[in-house]
Design an enzyme around this catalytic site. Structure first.
Site, PDB file in Angstrom:
ATOM      1  N   PHE A   1       0.863  -1.190   0.000  1.00 38.51           N
ATOM      2  CA  PHE A   1       0.000   0.000   0.000  1.00 38.51           C
ATOM      3  C   PHE A   1       0.891   1.229   0.000  1.00 38.51           C
ATOM      4  O   PHE A   1       1.734   1.404   0.874  1.00 38.51           O
ATOM      5  CB  PHE A   1      -0.911   0.032   1.229  1.00 38.51           C
ATOM      6  CG  PHE A   1      -1.864   1.208   1.213  1.00 38.51           C
ATOM      7  CD1 PHE A   1      -3.139   1.072   0.676  1.00 38.51           C
ATOM      8  CD2 PHE A   1      -1.478   2.451   1.695  1.00 38.51           C
ATOM      9  CE1 PHE A   1      -4.009   2.165   0.624  1.00 38.51           C
ATOM     10  CE2 PHE A   1      -2.348   3.551   1.653  1.00 38.51           C
ATOM     11  CZ  PHE A   1      -3.611   3.397   1.117  1.00 38.51           C
TER      12      PHE A   1
ATOM     13  N   THR B   1       2.466  24.797  -5.096  1.00 37.21           N
ATOM     14  CA  THR B   1       2.250  26.075  -4.411  1.00 37.21           C
ATOM     15  C   THR B   1       2.843  26.065  -3.005  1.00 37.21           C
ATOM     16  O   THR B   1       3.681  26.890  -2.665  1.00 37.21           O
ATOM     17  CB  THR B   1       0.744  26.412  -4.326  1.00 37.21           C
ATOM     18  OG1 THR B   1       0.237  26.543  -5.640  1.00 37.21           O
ATOM     19  CG2 THR B   1       0.525  27.725  -3.575  1.00 37.21           C
TER      20      THR B   1
ATOM     21  N   ASP C   1       9.214   3.114   1.666  1.00 41.82           N
ATOM     22  CA  ASP C   1       7.995   3.802   2.109  1.00 41.82           C
ATOM     23  C   ASP C   1       7.829   3.560   3.607  1.00 41.82           C
ATOM     24  O   ASP C   1       7.360   2.509   4.034  1.00 41.82           O
ATOM     25  CB  ASP C   1       6.805   3.253   1.309  1.00 41.82           C
ATOM     26  CG  ASP C   1       5.468   3.843   1.758  1.00 41.82           C
ATOM     27  OD1 ASP C   1       5.389   4.423   2.857  1.00 41.82           O
ATOM     28  OD2 ASP C   1       4.484   3.690   1.005  1.00 41.82           O
TER      29      ASP C   1
ATOM     30  N   LYS D   1       2.255  10.293   8.511  1.00 46.13           N
ATOM     31  CA  LYS D   1       1.623   9.746   9.728  1.00 46.13           C
ATOM     32  C   LYS D   1       2.199  10.312  11.023  1.00 46.13           C
ATOM     33  O   LYS D   1       1.958  11.463  11.338  1.00 46.13           O
ATOM     34  CB  LYS D   1       1.743   8.220   9.686  1.00 46.13           C
ATOM     35  CG  LYS D   1       0.865   7.640   8.532  1.00 46.13           C
ATOM     36  CD  LYS D   1       0.085   6.454   8.988  1.00 46.13           C
ATOM     37  CE  LYS D   1      -0.669   5.779   7.873  1.00 46.13           C
ATOM     38  NZ  LYS D   1      -2.028   5.460   8.266  1.00 46.13           N
TER      39      LYS D   1
END
Lengths: 512, 512
Positions: free
Chosen positions: B234, B396, B340, B371
């Site tokens: 994931f 931005t 990750d 997280k």
């Protein structure tokens, strides 16, 4: 003019001074009066009441920009962070209202406003109050996974804030974290809606083939469908949003993209009111090609996404008739109409949402927002845009209550000072002044545009980058877009006095 | 055990009490002592010093969950916000430390922690101090466009915070806003790096073909290249990150995806130490298939992305040897190795970064985080991962100084209380207890896993959803993952007393 005076009159009775100042413990720095005396010699337009009475009355230029202190700070930062796009090393503790300060004591009138994202002024006292409130502190340190464990007052925060300014016909919101994110969430909602429709409704379950192919990134589970966008459009830089962005190669090169269709955006002649017939023909051509792509493109679109004014792409306008035409095409072909108001939303065009200028017969299906909202997400009104099962549109944080609380304070400030009307009036005043400048300096201002669109004004400049650089020396921070556009993106507290100052400084540059 | 006592001893000298309490104006609610007396009868393990001395000593269950007040609030919220994934309607003003409160007066031990994202306790006093500081207030109301107008102390915020815990070999960071965003930014950096390498270096300019094809979403400008990920992995839900996510159909169905390769993730037998030979063979098989995909897949990967422990996919582990093998494969085939650490990072596995368990010979190329960092981004060390021109990796906001300031306070709290060591020790203690439970209730706990991985522990349950539901009635908030895993994701302030309580409540459920 009359309406501007009315606006100023209304504001006068509810001056910022009436907001209790936060205690010195939480006030960033007692900046309120610092610049006032330094620039006291400058004469401001005194016919309107200032929204920020203690704001500097003129820019202060002490050094070249960047000055020695800024250069040192940039050198240090560049060791750990890419600074090649750095424009100014800002000191926000000394910035106030429309004025941005740097580390060398320079204070500039800011008509770029953090790429169009500061809504109601640096160190706005009302926002400071919200930022130091108990609910803000709790939201920051107890950030919830909103889809699973929302805070008990989340409905209240939404209803009294974000949803109180929802576009007509939209009563629901999905919150996110950036403009790109907002657009991708809207695209996902569009794909789920279209596939559900193809299946025959929310009650029809996924097929085994849908399920197994989706896990292999293959059709039909990962469908060969698209989002149609327009040439020169900008919708963000994540992989899905970047596939709809068509602004500049530097935004796109080397990044894999979906093979999605790109329709032509009208290339209009300015001023619009003098070229109506020709422009109408150009818009008809673009609508016809859009319809051809909807019906013939090998990867059929589930939705169209469009900006009311193409912003990063160079401030390209189209008329309300064009957008009404797009709405009709999407209804005719049963796809969704997504309006990307990331840059145009929250008042800058003289309406709270730019698409209010269009006179649509039915609202857009989704409207995305970010920037001046200081939070992001998309509005929608159709219950079918809630996916048929939970956890389909989901992520850990699903937005940020802290930012939603801030947007609520921004909305209250916009209403308190009637800033949308003020921006509409100030924009007209500024546009008139620019038109006069364009007449006097025809080689400097081409294709002036944004009439009647608040302060969302731009023009083409044959020496754009030089003008932007010289503007700094004149005490004004201005941004560009596209290949040669100078774009003005002042805050909603930009008033006639600031317009006068901007016009005066531009004229100095043109005279050089 | 000895190391736990050392940890507790160290913590004792710097108790949370020494942190000056914020003034009542900014304190969310004087929650500190509210629950202490209500649950005073419960006997806590007294051999360790509590990190939150005023925390409740046991859960309080007053109603069914959801109770009547929560039901009313959910009904109201559901009119404007999708509540079908709602787990609890939380009252964060009454939550403290490891305990989450709802609207009906129920107070639960929280070992799910907002999907593994609350690091150091609800209403942590040290974070409250940071959240009410002048620099936080300024960061909230003056949010900069960091790439253009960084605040003057951005280098300092990064160096004293985010970069002070950078994985070994990494001295630069690109900040973002969510785990998905962090991964997509890392993927973009990988594609730019690989294409630059193919062109012959940073000095070689884009070809005309690159430029024109990129604007049409076609190769070579939008290259036919990929990111290789693993089955059950994931990595997020935006379009690019979702193309690497292979967890469940509900995450992927109906969303267009890139045709990128998926390697098998080792399907290991637990306990790992009793199945070493068989597991090694399985890992070899997966490494071989990974290498085949790297060399043969029609869309060649620029990078591999992998989680140290596949979290959403059901807490699937692999051994350090497997990850060392991946690092070697990426070096051999000149592609990047992205780790990750969105869920595993920031201490939960008993190391600050989970990949520190692997003994890599060279660091990963990029490590992504979110997280528990309460902000997001990716670390990198190789200067070639800065694109050759500005504005290629840009947006931005480019992160959020407010969140970076919060992460700095989290890091300080982790160091002050030595929470990584504490989590390692508490995790061992909890794992031993679960192992004993598994022996007594073998039908309830299958494949217990996460030994030596701090509190990052999971097991398979044949009646998972029932167990999670009953846990609420026993005063514990637990999450699941994958098809049948119960996953524990307590905060870093989870101590032996909490482990004892959790074990006791689990046993009650198993006895029912």
């Amino acid at each position: 003019m009359a309406s501007l005076l009315r606006t100023a009159g209304r504001a006068r009775s509810v001056l910022p001074r009436t907001i209790p100042h936060a205690t010195s413990r939480v006030a960033p720095i007692a900046f309120q009066r610092r610049h006032a005396s330094a620039a006291a010699a400058a004469v401001a337009d005194s016919s309107e009441q200032s929204f920020f009475p203690d704001e500097p009355t003129a820019p202060i230029i002490k050094t070249e920009i960047p000055g020695p202190e800024s250069k040192k700070a940039v050198e240090r930062l560049s060791k750990v962070f890419d600074t090649r796009s750095l424009n100014m090393m800002a000191d926000y503790s000394r910035s106030y209202g429309n004025y941005i300060a740097d580390l060398d004591g320079n204070v500039l009138l800011d008509v770029y406003a953090q790429i169009a994202s500061i809504p109601v002024g640096y160190n706005n006292p009302a926002l400071l109050l919200a930022a130091t409130s108990p609910s803000m502190a709790s939201a920051i340190i107890n950030r919830p996974a909103l889809g699973n464990f929302p805070q008990h007052d989340w409905a209240d925060i939404l209803e009294s804030g974000i949803l109180s300014v929802a576009p007509k016909g939209m009563n629901q919101v999905f919150t996110g974290q950036s403009g790109s994110d907002a657009n991708e969430l809207a695209y996902k909602a569009a794909f789920m809606w279209k596939r559900q429709q193809q299946r025959g409704g929310a009650h029809v379950d996924f097929s085994h083939e849908d399920i197994s192919s989706s896990m292999n990134n293959q059709s039909p589970g990962a469908p060969d469908m698209s989002i149609l966008s327009f040439k020169s459009g900008f919708h963000g830089r994540l992989f899905g949003s970047l596939s709809t962005t068509r602004s500049k190669p530097i935004h796109k090169i080397d990044i894999p993209a979906f093979d999605w269709p790109q329709a032509p955006f009208p290339s209009l002649k300015y001023p619009l009111e003098e070229n109506e017939a020709e422009n109408a023909k150009e818009e008809q051509r673009c609508l016809a090609e859009t319809e051809r792509l909807i019906t013939e493109y090998h990867s059929p679109p589930a939705a169209i996404v469009v900006e009311p004014i193409q912003s990063e792409g160079g401030d390209n306008h189209a008329t309300p008739a064009f957008f009404r035409g797009l709405r009709e095409l999407t209804k005719k072909h049963d796809i969704l109409f997504i309006v990307d108001e990331v840059q145009t939303g929250v008042g800058a065009t003289g309406k709270f949402w730019a698409h209010e200028h269009w006179g649509l017969s039915t609202p857009p299906d989704m409207v995305t927002f970010s920037k001046k909202a200081q939070t992001a997400g998309y509005y929608f009104g159709n219950n079918d845009l809630r996916p048929n099962k939970p956890y389909r549109q989901f992520n850990t944080w699903m937005g940020d209550p802290a930012r939603a609380i801030l947007f609520r304070a921004i909305i209250q400030e916009i209403k308190r000072l009637d800033l949308v009307s003020s921006t509409a009036a100030t924009g007209n005043y500024l546009f008139d002044g620019l038109q006069r400048l364009a007449e006097r300096y025809p080689s400097e201002i081409h294709n002036l545009r944004g009439k009647g669109q608040g302060t969302f004004i731009a023009w083409d400049s044959p020496r754009r980058d030089e003008v932007l650089k010289k503007a700094k020396g004149q005490g004004v921070n201005i941004g560009g877009s596209g290949e040669q556009a100078v774009r003005l993106r002042p805050m909603l507290i930009f008033q006639r006095r600031h317009a006068d100052l901007l016009l005066e400084r531009l004229e100095r540059i043109f005279q050089e």
